[in-house]
Design a protein around this motif. Sequence first.
Motif, PDB file in Angstrom:
ATOM      1  N   GLY A 197       0.807  -1.214   0.000  1.00 57.95           N
ATOM      2  CA  GLY A 197       0.000   0.000   0.000  1.00 57.95           C
ATOM      3  C   GLY A 197       0.842   1.266   0.000  1.00 57.95           C
ATOM      4  O   GLY A 197       0.474   2.273  -0.623  1.00 57.95           O
ATOM      5  N   ARG A 198       1.988   1.226   0.677  1.00 61.46           N
ATOM      6  CA  ARG A 198       2.867   2.389   0.706  1.00 61.46           C
ATOM      7  C   ARG A 198       3.569   2.608  -0.646  1.00 61.46           C
ATOM      8  O   ARG A 198       3.675   3.753  -1.113  1.00 61.46           O
ATOM      9  CB  ARG A 198       3.911   2.223   1.804  1.00 61.46           C
ATOM     10  CG  ARG A 198       3.339   2.156   3.204  1.00 61.46           C
ATOM     11  CD  ARG A 198       2.839   3.478   3.698  1.00 61.46           C
ATOM     12  NE  ARG A 198       3.911   4.463   3.822  1.00 61.46           N
ATOM     13  CZ  ARG A 198       3.740   5.720   4.209  1.00 61.46           C
ATOM     14  NH1 ARG A 198       2.510   6.149   4.489  1.00 61.46           N
ATOM     15  NH2 ARG A 198       4.749   6.549   4.307  1.00 61.46           N
ATOM     16  N   LEU A 199       4.037   1.536  -1.276  1.00 61.03           N
ATOM     17  CA  LEU A 199       4.800   1.713  -2.518  1.00 61.03           C
ATOM     18  C   LEU A 199       3.907   2.029  -3.718  1.00 61.03           C
ATOM     19  O   LEU A 199       4.416   2.426  -4.769  1.00 61.03           O
ATOM     20  CB  LEU A 199       5.677   0.496  -2.795  1.00 61.03           C
ATOM     21  CG  LEU A 199       5.034  -0.846  -3.189  1.00 61.03           C
ATOM     22  CD1 LEU A 199       4.712  -0.924  -4.663  1.00 61.03           C
ATOM     23  CD2 LEU A 199       5.970  -1.986  -2.815  1.00 61.03           C
ATOM     24  N   ARG A 200       2.584   1.829  -3.563  1.00 61.35           N
ATOM     25  CA  ARG A 200       1.697   2.169  -4.684  1.00 61.35           C
ATOM     26  C   ARG A 200       1.632   3.674  -4.926  1.00 61.35           C
ATOM     27  O   ARG A 200       1.049   4.120  -5.920  1.00 61.35           O
ATOM     28  CB  ARG A 200       0.294   1.620  -4.431  1.00 61.35           C
ATOM     29  CG  ARG A 200       0.222   0.107  -4.531  1.00 61.35           C
ATOM     30  CD  ARG A 200      -1.202  -0.411  -4.527  1.00 61.35           C
ATOM     31  NE  ARG A 200      -1.219  -1.853  -4.493  1.00 61.35           N
ATOM     32  CZ  ARG A 200      -1.605  -2.577  -3.440  1.00 61.35           C
ATOM     33  NH1 ARG A 200      -2.034  -1.965  -2.344  1.00 61.35           N
ATOM     34  NH2 ARG A 200      -1.579  -3.885  -3.480  1.00 61.35           N
ATOM     35  N   MET A 201       2.215   4.449  -4.028  1.00 59.81           N
ATOM     36  CA  MET A 201       2.262   5.900  -4.243  1.00 59.81           C
ATOM     37  C   MET A 201       3.486   6.312  -5.042  1.00 59.81           C
ATOM     38  O   MET A 201       3.647   7.486  -5.369  1.00 59.81           O
ATOM     39  CB  MET A 201       2.270   6.624  -2.882  1.00 59.81           C
ATOM     40  CG  MET A 201       1.022   6.365  -2.051  1.00 59.81           C
ATOM     41  SD  MET A 201       1.028   7.242  -0.481  1.00 59.81           S
ATOM     42  CE  MET A 201       2.417   6.462   0.351  1.00 59.81           C
ATOM     43  N   GLN A 234      16.914   1.420  -1.104  1.00 59.47           N
ATOM     44  CA  GLN A 234      17.086   2.527  -0.160  1.00 59.47           C
ATOM     45  C   GLN A 234      15.736   3.061   0.301  1.00 59.47           C
ATOM     46  O   GLN A 234      15.548   3.361   1.488  1.00 59.47           O
ATOM     47  CB  GLN A 234      17.899   3.646  -0.819  1.00 59.47           C
ATOM     48  CG  GLN A 234      18.129   4.863   0.061  1.00 59.47           C
ATOM     49  CD  GLN A 234      18.923   4.531   1.309  1.00 59.47           C
ATOM     50  OE1 GLN A 234      20.021   4.000   1.232  1.00 59.47           O
ATOM     51  NE2 GLN A 234      18.352   4.835   2.471  1.00 59.47           N
ATOM     52  N   TRP A 235      14.777   3.166  -0.620  1.00 60.71           N
ATOM     53  CA  TRP A 235      13.432   3.626  -0.230  1.00 60.71           C
ATOM     54  C   TRP A 235      12.804   2.661   0.769  1.00 60.71           C
ATOM     55  O   TRP A 235      12.173   3.086   1.745  1.00 60.71           O
ATOM     56  CB  TRP A 235      12.549   3.740  -1.475  1.00 60.71           C
ATOM     57  CG  TRP A 235      11.140   4.148  -1.167  1.00 60.71           C
ATOM     58  CD1 TRP A 235      10.639   5.407  -1.092  1.00 60.71           C
ATOM     59  CD2 TRP A 235      10.047   3.268  -0.853  1.00 60.71           C
ATOM     60  NE1 TRP A 235       9.306   5.379  -0.759  1.00 60.71           N
ATOM     61  CE2 TRP A 235       8.918   4.078  -0.602  1.00 60.71           C
ATOM     62  CE3 TRP A 235       9.921   1.896  -0.758  1.00 60.71           C
ATOM     63  CZ2 TRP A 235       7.682   3.548  -0.270  1.00 60.71           C
ATOM     64  CZ3 TRP A 235       8.684   1.361  -0.414  1.00 60.71           C
ATOM     65  CH2 TRP A 235       7.581   2.175  -0.176  1.00 60.71           C
ATOM     66  N   LEU A 236      12.968   1.377   0.531  1.00 62.40           N
ATOM     67  CA  LEU A 236      12.370   0.382   1.409  1.00 62.40           C
ATOM     68  C   LEU A 236      12.979   0.441   2.802  1.00 62.40           C
ATOM     69  O   LEU A 236      12.261   0.388   3.817  1.00 62.40           O
ATOM     70  CB  LEU A 236      12.565  -1.018   0.802  1.00 62.40           C
ATOM     71  CG  LEU A 236      11.979  -2.201   1.580  1.00 62.40           C
ATOM     72  CD1 LEU A 236      10.457  -2.107   1.612  1.00 62.40           C
ATOM     73  CD2 LEU A 236      12.411  -3.519   0.953  1.00 62.40           C
ATOM     74  N   HIS A 256       9.393   4.942   9.294  1.00 59.28           N
ATOM     75  CA  HIS A 256       7.923   5.041   9.330  1.00 59.28           C
ATOM     76  C   HIS A 256       7.284   3.831  10.008  1.00 59.28           C
ATOM     77  O   HIS A 256       6.604   3.985  11.035  1.00 59.28           O
ATOM     78  CB  HIS A 256       7.363   5.202   7.909  1.00 59.28           C
ATOM     79  CG  HIS A 256       5.872   5.292   7.875  1.00 59.28           C
ATOM     80  ND1 HIS A 256       5.174   6.430   8.198  1.00 59.28           N
ATOM     81  CD2 HIS A 256       4.925   4.356   7.568  1.00 59.28           C
ATOM     82  CE1 HIS A 256       3.879   6.201   8.092  1.00 59.28           C
ATOM     83  NE2 HIS A 256       3.697   4.950   7.710  1.00 59.28           N
ATOM     84  N   TYR A 257       7.500   2.648   9.435  1.00 56.65           N
ATOM     85  CA  TYR A 257       6.794   1.465   9.955  1.00 56.65           C
ATOM     86  C   TYR A 257       7.164   1.192  11.410  1.00 56.65           C
ATOM     87  O   TYR A 257       6.289   0.907  12.237  1.00 56.65           O
ATOM     88  CB  TYR A 257       7.125   0.263   9.083  1.00 56.65           C
ATOM     89  CG  TYR A 257       6.486  -1.026   9.581  1.00 56.65           C
ATOM     90  CD1 TYR A 257       5.147  -1.292   9.350  1.00 56.65           C
ATOM     91  CD2 TYR A 257       7.237  -1.947  10.301  1.00 56.65           C
ATOM     92  CE1 TYR A 257       4.557  -2.458   9.822  1.00 56.65           C
ATOM     93  CE2 TYR A 257       6.665  -3.123  10.768  1.00 56.65           C
ATOM     94  CZ  TYR A 257       5.325  -3.365  10.531  1.00 56.65           C
ATOM     95  OH  TYR A 257       4.750  -4.520  11.006  1.00 56.65           O
ATOM     96  N   MET A 260       1.447  -0.351  20.312  1.00 59.55           N
ATOM     97  CA  MET A 260       2.649   0.455  20.517  1.00 59.55           C
ATOM     98  C   MET A 260       3.497   0.359  19.255  1.00 59.55           C
ATOM     99  O   MET A 260       3.305  -0.561  18.454  1.00 59.55           O
ATOM    100  CB  MET A 260       3.451  -0.022  21.734  1.00 59.55           C
ATOM    101  CG  MET A 260       4.020  -1.430  21.605  1.00 59.55           C
ATOM    102  SD  MET A 260       5.103  -1.861  23.009  1.00 59.55           S
ATOM    103  CE  MET A 260       3.915  -1.855  24.319  1.00 59.55           C
ATOM    104  N   PRO A 261       4.435   1.294  19.080  1.00 62.69           N
ATOM    105  CA  PRO A 261       5.322   1.180  17.922  1.00 62.69           C
ATOM    106  C   PRO A 261       6.188  -0.074  18.014  1.00 62.69           C
ATOM    107  O   PRO A 261       6.621  -0.455  19.107  1.00 62.69           O
ATOM    108  CB  PRO A 261       6.173   2.454  18.006  1.00 62.69           C
ATOM    109  CG  PRO A 261       5.365   3.407  18.813  1.00 62.69           C
ATOM    110  CD  PRO A 261       4.620   2.560  19.801  1.00 62.69           C
TER     111      PRO A 261
END
Length: 631
Positions: free
Chosen positions: A383-387, A417-419, A426-427, A437-438
Amino acid sequence: MDLIFRSMCQRAPLGRTAMSANALFFEGRTVVWNGHIGEVVENPDTLSEVLVRLVGEKVIRTMAASDLTPLDSLDETNRDLPLAAVEADEWDKAAKRASACREIEAACDKTSAVADAAKMLGVQPRTVWRIQKRYRTDSKVSTLVSRKPGPKKGSRFLSLEREAIVHDVLEESYLKRERPSAGTATNDVELECKRRQLRPVCAQTIRNRLRAIDPKYVMQKRQGGKRAREKYKPVPGTLMATRPMELIEIDHTLADILLVSDDATRKVVGRPWLTLAVDVATRCVVGFHLSFDAPSSTSLAMCILSIVLPKDQLARYLDFDLLGVEWPCSGKFEVLLTDNGRDFHGAAVMRGCQEHGIELRYRPVGSPHWGGVIERLIGTMMGRLRMLPGATQRDVRAKDGQDVEKRACLTLSEFRQWLVTEIATHYHQVVHRGINMPPIEAWRMKSSTQISQPRELSDQECLRLFVDFLPYCERPISRVGINMNAMRYWSDELRDYVARGRKHAIRYDSRDIRRVYFVDPFGKVIVVNCVRQDVPQMSVQEWQKLGAAQRTTGAIQQRIDDRIAGHDANKALVASSEKASRQAHRDSNKKVERDKSLQARPLPVAEASPGNVASTFNPNRVPTPFKILEF
């Protein structure tokens, strides 16, 4: 009609076993028996038998109540109302009625008790008798809550013949794998009614019948049992892990993005395969691997290496930047949970896990929910990489006519690098709903009791861990080296193992054809390079395709013609030689036979004459050269 509508044919709910057949199968109720629709004609005062007339028959049958199923709903919807949904006044009235019914049950003179209850409740005695009858079927206050006037919810007014037509048509025409529309079923019902000269059924009635069917049953008939189980099967239970690196889930997925090459052309290469590993206790991402090659033992080996290595050391190997963000998730783990893919069932994977003390577990077949943690992580990342530009989206409709290849711009290293940035910044920093919790905070809290932190591994240790999970094949080590993939590999360290008369386990990285690996009896990994220096870096599959292409390129037809001509010439040469040899053998045999016959026959003696002395033949005379007498 072998199949029965599930929600149309509701059986008595659990907890109502005391309900008699007289209450459940009242006179005039539509029922189903062995796939056939019928109507209750008479209900004797028993708990086990009912008189039923089936559609199309004039005979009335006595049937067991346990074999019948009501086609319409029970119509007593107040029974299923939540107690909190009943108004206070209605509940008080029902409580008074229940109290009066209990007094009637305890009284000896029930007629007087009914009259007294009628005065107390302000109704007629016959109403009290009806209330008492309802209370006997189910001795609860909610049974006596006043019902709304008018037709009850779920009531049906079609005749038995028309009801049977709707039932049959929906079973035969609507509930099948071709998934026809409701309009098709409506047309089929209309045609069948006209064929039997009956009044057509309203389209809204057919839609109501369709909505009344159990959704699970509809999906099972129209989309298959597997889809129905995936959506409606209860999935109780969960995976439990209390400390970091206790249980690791791992899986592969084809990323929904197109990547380009690293050279100046930046041509579209394709979609990469992403392998992710997640720690169940903390939901932290502990390892990953990116490649254009399909999942294999090599992908798993690279991912396991990324789990064990500290992320700073992994960043130096793979050339990515952590941007100063902490990613402490690394170290040896206890249990590896995977799906039942072929790449996880190889001998190399099993032996590698056994070698390093890792317990390898598989999900139950057909139960993807046991891998819900890793599946949810993959869904989040997709879902994140679809942007990103070049994202292929989840389906064709989501693309909305975009030219995805034209917008693709990221290379494999840039996407890596993006991953890494997405995971670390973020994740890991956002609150996870599964643990409230994170993930990075859960890791710190649950790993605070650990005495030692994972250390960096030497190059030989990294290589040994990587090689232990690679696929292997048995090959002898000869004087010319190791023969694999139509090439020879050699290293001076193999001298002690040449021509020992047995085969060795030679491990190989399917991504690089230029080298193989041999582990000696002392545990040292020997890198064996290819003898040929002109072989570029390519995968085993690419090398095999290249060899096949080279065997089929060029003047194919000319080479085939030359081969045929040469084969025919050699064949004619051999045939001519055989013919000449046979002729020589025949001539030789003829001469031998002729000589034998002449020796066996007595020679004629000519009479000597005084004038012709030379004509006398003397066999013992030695002839002079070139004057041999022939017979």
